[in-house]
Design a protein around this motif. Structure first.
Motif, PDB file in Angstrom:
ATOM      1  N   SER A   1      32.113  42.007  34.624  1.00  0.00           N
ATOM      2  CA  SER A   1      32.847  42.252  35.816  1.00  0.00           C
ATOM      3  C   SER A   1      33.817  41.022  36.244  1.00  0.00           C
ATOM      4  N   MET A   2      34.990  41.128  36.509  1.00  0.00           N
ATOM      5  CA  MET A   2      35.951  40.002  36.868  1.00  0.00           C
ATOM      6  C   MET A   2      36.853  40.436  37.883  1.00  0.00           C
ATOM      7  N   ASP A   3      36.858  39.610  39.174  1.00  0.00           N
ATOM      8  CA  ASP A   3      37.849  39.887  40.135  1.00  0.00           C
ATOM      9  C   ASP A   3      39.247  38.952  39.817  1.00  0.00           C
ATOM     10  N   PHE A   4      40.308  39.366  39.560  1.00  0.00           N
ATOM     11  CA  PHE A   4      41.486  38.609  39.214  1.00  0.00           C
ATOM     12  C   PHE A   4      42.616  38.848  40.424  1.00  0.00           C
ATOM     13  N   LEU A   5      43.253  37.603  40.482  1.00  0.00           N
ATOM     14  CA  LEU A   5      44.426  37.398  41.601  1.00  0.00           C
ATOM     15  C   LEU A   5      45.669  37.443  40.754  1.00  0.00           C
ATOM     16  N   PHE A   6      46.527  38.319  41.484  1.00  0.00           N
ATOM     17  CA  PHE A   6      47.916  38.212  41.031  1.00  0.00           C
ATOM     18  C   PHE A   6      48.809  37.978  42.107  1.00  0.00           C
ATOM     19  N   PRO A   7      49.632  36.909  41.965  1.00  0.00           N
ATOM     20  CA  PRO A   7      50.696  36.460  42.900  1.00  0.00           C
ATOM     21  C   PRO A   7      51.886  37.173  43.113  1.00  0.00           C
ATOM     22  N   TYR A   8      52.302  36.947  44.327  1.00  0.00           N
ATOM     23  CA  TYR A   8      53.535  37.664  44.551  1.00  0.00           C
ATOM     24  C   TYR A   8      53.801  39.018  44.106  1.00  0.00           C
ATOM     25  N   THR A   9      52.594  39.679  44.118  1.00  0.00           N
ATOM     26  CA  THR A   9      52.530  41.295  43.804  1.00  0.00           C
ATOM     27  C   THR A   9      51.992  41.998  44.513  1.00  0.00           C
ATOM     28  N   ASN A  10      52.812  43.182  44.859  1.00  0.00           N
ATOM     29  CA  ASN A  10      52.090  44.246  45.967  1.00  0.00           C
ATOM     30  C   ASN A  10      51.005  44.824  45.298  1.00  0.00           C
ATOM     31  N   SER A  11      49.997  45.100  45.968  1.00  0.00           N
ATOM     32  CA  SER A  11      48.847  45.842  45.530  1.00  0.00           C
ATOM     33  C   SER A  11      49.195  47.292  45.012  1.00  0.00           C
ATOM     34  N   SER A  12      50.403  47.860  45.438  1.00  0.00           N
ATOM     35  CA  SER A  12      50.560  49.281  45.105  1.00  0.00           C
ATOM     36  C   SER A  12      50.909  49.161  43.477  1.00  0.00           C
ATOM     37  N   ALA A  13      50.971  47.955  43.064  1.00  0.00           N
ATOM     38  CA  ALA A  13      51.704  47.787  41.702  1.00  0.00           C
ATOM     39  C   ALA A  13      50.278  48.203  40.501  1.00  0.00           C
ATOM     40  N   PHE A  14      48.966  48.425  41.192  1.00  0.00           N
ATOM     41  CA  PHE A  14      47.823  48.549  40.458  1.00  0.00           C
ATOM     42  C   PHE A  14      47.180  49.877  40.947  1.00  0.00           C
ATOM     43  N   TYR A  15      46.284  50.228  40.150  1.00  0.00           N
ATOM     44  CA  TYR A  15      45.702  51.617  40.515  1.00  0.00           C
ATOM     45  C   TYR A  15      44.461  51.747  39.668  1.00  0.00           C
ATOM     46  N   VAL A  16      43.501  52.302  40.262  1.00  0.00           N
ATOM     47  CA  VAL A  16      41.849  52.541  39.420  1.00  0.00           C
ATOM     48  C   VAL A  16      42.319  53.380  38.447  1.00  0.00           C
ATOM     49  N   GLY A  17      41.743  52.773  37.204  1.00  0.00           N
ATOM     50  CA  GLY A  17      41.693  53.632  35.886  1.00  0.00           C
ATOM     51  C   GLY A  17      42.860  52.989  35.007  1.00  0.00           C
ATOM     52  N   GLN A  18      43.459  51.822  35.578  1.00  0.00           N
ATOM     53  CA  GLN A  18      44.593  51.161  34.809  1.00  0.00           C
ATOM     54  C   GLN A  18      44.019  50.365  33.674  1.00  0.00           C
ATOM     55  N   ILE A  19      44.772  50.312  32.550  1.00  0.00           N
ATOM     56  CA  ILE A  19      43.986  49.630  31.488  1.00  0.00           C
ATOM     57  C   ILE A  19      44.408  48.115  31.789  1.00  0.00           C
ATOM     58  N   ALA A  20      43.411  47.085  31.458  1.00  0.00           N
ATOM     59  CA  ALA A  20      43.807  45.649  31.592  1.00  0.00           C
ATOM     60  C   ALA A  20      43.569  45.024  30.268  1.00  0.00           C
ATOM     61  N   THR A  21      44.251  44.084  29.969  1.00  0.00           N
ATOM     62  CA  THR A  21      44.136  43.359  28.828  1.00  0.00           C
ATOM     63  C   THR A  21      43.471  41.902  29.112  1.00  0.00           C
ATOM     64  N   VAL A  22      42.238  41.513  28.558  1.00  0.00           N
ATOM     65  CA  VAL A  22      41.416  40.457  29.219  1.00  0.00           C
ATOM     66  C   VAL A  22      41.229  39.547  28.199  1.00  0.00           C
ATOM     67  N   TYR A  23      41.482  38.340  28.420  1.00  0.00           N
ATOM     68  CA  TYR A  23      41.320  37.113  27.610  1.00  0.00           C
ATOM     69  C   TYR A  23      40.239  36.192  28.079  1.00  0.00           C
ATOM     70  N   ILE A  24      39.168  36.260  27.358  1.00  0.00           N
ATOM     71  CA  ILE A  24      38.073  35.764  27.671  1.00  0.00           C
ATOM     72  C   ILE A  24      37.662  34.243  26.788  1.00  0.00           C
ATOM     73  N   GLY A  25      37.685  33.261  27.714  1.00  0.00           N
ATOM     74  CA  GLY A  25      37.348  32.082  27.263  1.00  0.00           C
ATOM     75  C   GLY A  25      38.260  31.324  26.123  1.00  0.00           C
TER      76      GLY A  25
END
Length: 528
Positions: free
Chosen positions: A180-204
């Motif tokens: 589990s990871m909590d990401f921050l997105f600057p200058y972006t309204n929260s309405s741009a995201f929704y539950v179930g949306q696909i995220a591309t994650v880069y680890i280390g």
């Protein structure tokens, strides 16, 4: 056929001189013997006139009768059960919801006393018990470290035989492989995201990204330390198998890139630490092994840990005893009726202060479902008495009335006085009318009824179990008296049961035969 009664007192005398239980008959026989002596002195004065001497004799035929054998005595009536209500505790009575003459049931509240101090003691004892239990659990954990969660062993930091101290990491356990990871997105309204949306994650430093899923989006903006307004998005993904919570990650979601990196969190992960010093033994789990919550991971063995565990166990037992004693004491402040019955006395009321046993009896309760009495029966008669026999009871306080009881118990613990033993017999009356506890009563136990047995008057039996048989030659012409004393035949007989006036003849005499015996009253008149 006549039925007569015999009492306990009436049967004592004959037994003492070798006769069966004759009771009052014994006194009559003794009187008859005295008359024999009197006749011996009178005959010379009568000029040896047999006819004149015969005037003092009575005649009776051996005939068949019914005999009722009884044992009589007296006693004082008591309730079926009684209880004096007392208390060991002191305090002020808050409630006393009963009155004299009232019926109360077993367990009914009689007195409720102020138990404030006792309740405080109970609370303190319960707290001490909980603290002792915590200490015991900690001592057990020191000896046998357990898993706080169910999951899989992810890392093992020690091995069997290793010496550890308190705070040494033993193993890491994860409850789930999901990250589990909590990401921050600057200058972006929260309405741009929704539950179930696909995220591309880069680890280390891994070049290949992995896919995750948005599981939560914050509904308010977050200001970073450098003054940027950001939206927070939580992403979860399965662990590819090599990632731990020591890694960080960044993500692209819907064309937006996260601000900086976010720490990777492994769900329900925990590290088990040693809480005491000792040697590790019994560590049989491997990395990847499943483990349940509360399951023992290993043993950390040492004398100090064992001593700590034993002391903690003793402390728990002591605390339990203290708490139990305090709880029992608290119950003593609610005084209940030990029996169902009638309140005879109420000596304290609400508002009164009670000083433990020094206050004496708070109340008296009688069980009046029946009355009982304990009658003393002599050793000569106790063999006649059996449980279940009917008893006739009378009282001087209720003249003309007779009540029926039953023998409930025949005691074997006798009391000996002057070489003579009496035994207690308990009699119960369920229908007792106006009889009351404390009344003195007389009781007659109906022991046995002998029907159609051969009998003669008690007075006809002399010492040595003999009777004087009068054949026709000894009788007067009208057969109403003895005409010739020389014709009387002394005969030994075998005696059986008896009542107040008649005694059973089991052998030595035939039905219809006539017996002669002295009439004490007639001789007394002649002697005058």
């Amino acid at each position: 056929m006549n039925e007569m009664m015999v009492t306990e007192e009436q049967q004592d005398a004959p037994k003492k001189r070798g006769l069966p239980h004759l009771g009052r008959r014994g006194k009559l026989i003794a009187g008859a013997l005295a008359v024999v002596v009197l006749a011996a002195a009178v005959l010379p004065r009568l000029g040896q006139n047999p006819s004149a001497a015969a005037l003092s004799y009575q005649l009776a035929q051996a005939e068949r009768r019914n005999l009722s054998v009884t044992v009589s005595g007296s006693a004082t009536l008591e309730p079926a059960d009684s209880y004096q209500v007392t208390t060991l505790v002191s305090g002020t009575i808050l409630e006393a919801p009963f009155e004299e003459d009232a019926l109360v049931e077993e367990g009914a509240l009689l007195y409720a006393m102020d138990a404030g101090d006792a309740q405080d003691s109970v609370n303190r004892a319960n707290l001490s018990q909980k603290q002792a239990q915590v200490s015991y659990s900690q001592a057990q954990e020191a000896l046998h470290p357990t898993s706080p969660i169910s999951g899989t062993i992810n890392d093992i930091y020690v091995h069997n035989g290793d010496s550890v101290t308190a705070g040494t990491a033993l193993a890491r356990i994860v409850g789930s492989t999901d990250l589990s990871m909590d990401f921050l997105f600057p200058y972006t309204n929260s309405s741009a995201f929704y539950v179930g949306q696909i995220a591309t994650v880069y680890i280390g430093a891994f070049e290949e990204p992995v896919q995750g899923t948005v599981v939560s989006v914050s509904d308010s903006d977050i200001i970073t330390t450098d003054g940027r307004t950001t939206s927070s998005v939580r992403v979860e993904m399965p662990n590819p198998g090599v990632v731990s919570d020591s890694y960080t990650a960044r993500a692209n979601i819907g064309g937006y890139s996260s601000y900086g990196t976010a720490p990777v969190t492994m769900a329900d992960s925990t590290t088990v630490y040693a809480s005491g010093s000792g040697t590790v033994t019994g560590f049989d789990k491997l990395v990847g092994s499943a483990i349940s919550k509360g399951e023992v991971l290993c043993t950390v063995e040492s004398e100090s840990i064992r001593a700590q565990l034993e002391n903690a166990r003793l402390s728990v037992e002591s605390a339990q005893l203290t708490a139990s004693s305090a709880s029992d004491t608290l119950e003593d402040y609610n005084i209940t009726s030990p029996i169902s019955g009638t309140v005879i006395e109420k000596n304290f009321k609400a508002g009164d202060k009670v000083d433990g046993v020094a206050s004496g009896t708070l109340a008296v309760i009688y069980d009046l479902s029946s009355l009982k009495m304990e009658m003393s029966v002599s050793e000569l008669d106790i063999g006649k008495v059996q449980v279940g026999q009917t008893v006739e009871v009378t009282a001087n306080a209720l003249p003309g009335e007779t009540f029926t009881g039953v023998v409930e118990r025949v005691g074997i613990n006798g009391t000996t006085t002057d070489g003579f033993t009496n035994y207690p017999v308990t009699i119960t009356l369920t229908e007792y009318g106006d009889l009351k506890p404390g009344m003195n009563v007389s009781a007659t136990i109906l022991c046995e009824t002998a029907e159609n047995v051969l009998c003669v008057p008690v007075a006809a039996v002399a010492r040595g179990n003999t009777v004087q048989v009068a054949p026709s030659a000894a009788l007067s012409e009208d057969s109403t008296g003895v005409a010739d004393l020389s014709q009387l035949e002394e005969r030994t007989v075998t005696l059986g049961r008896s009542d107040a006036e008649y005694i059973e003849i089991t052998s030595g005499l035939e039905e219809g035969e006539t017996v002669a015996f002295l009439d004490p009253m007639a001789d007394a008149g002649m002697g005058g």
